[in-house]
Write a protein that holds these residues in place. Structure first.
Motif, short mmCIF file in Angstrom:
data_model
loop_
_atom_site.label_atom_id
_atom_site.label_comp_id
_atom_site.label_asym_id
_atom_site.label_seq_id
_atom_site.Cartn_x
_atom_site.Cartn_y
_atom_site.Cartn_z
N PHE A 26 -29.68 30.11 -28.25
CA PHE A 26 -29.30 28.99 -27.40
C PHE A 26 -30.54 28.26 -26.93
CE2 PHE A 26 -25.97 32.14 -26.89
CZ PHE A 26 -24.80 31.40 -27.00
N ASN A 27 -30.37 27.00 -26.51
CA ASN A 27 -31.53 26.26 -26.00
C ASN A 27 -31.71 26.40 -24.50
OD1 ASN A 27 -29.34 24.66 -25.43
ND2 ASN A 27 -30.27 22.75 -26.04
N THR A 28 -30.71 26.91 -23.78
CA THR A 28 -30.86 27.19 -22.34
C THR A 28 -30.18 28.51 -22.02
OG1 THR A 28 -28.81 26.14 -21.64
CG2 THR A 28 -30.74 24.72 -21.79
N SER A 34 -25.14 24.85 -23.10
CA SER A 34 -26.15 25.08 -24.11
C SER A 34 -25.59 24.87 -25.51
CB SER A 34 -26.67 26.51 -23.98
OG SER A 34 -27.71 26.72 -24.88
#
Length: 53
Positions: A26-28, A34
């Motif tokens: 995931f990016n967050t 995300s």
């Protein structure tokens, strides 16, 4: 979830799915907002749990 880093230094978040022995990137840290990732959002390298720091 665990924060890892690509070789370029970009941060990605990893969730381990123990029921299927897969990893999801995931990016967050917030799953709700995300995006799932297959490549580094910074350099475009394919994400592999063994190559992340």
């Amino acid at each position: 979830m665990q924060q890892r880093f690509c070789s370029c230094g970009a941060s990605v978040w990893v969730r381990y799915l123990f029921n299927s022995w897969h990893t999801v990137f995931f990016n967050t840290a917030d799953d709700e907002s995300s995006a799932l990732l297959a490549r580094c959002p910074c350099c475009g390298s394919k994400l592999d749990i063994n190559s992340l720091r």
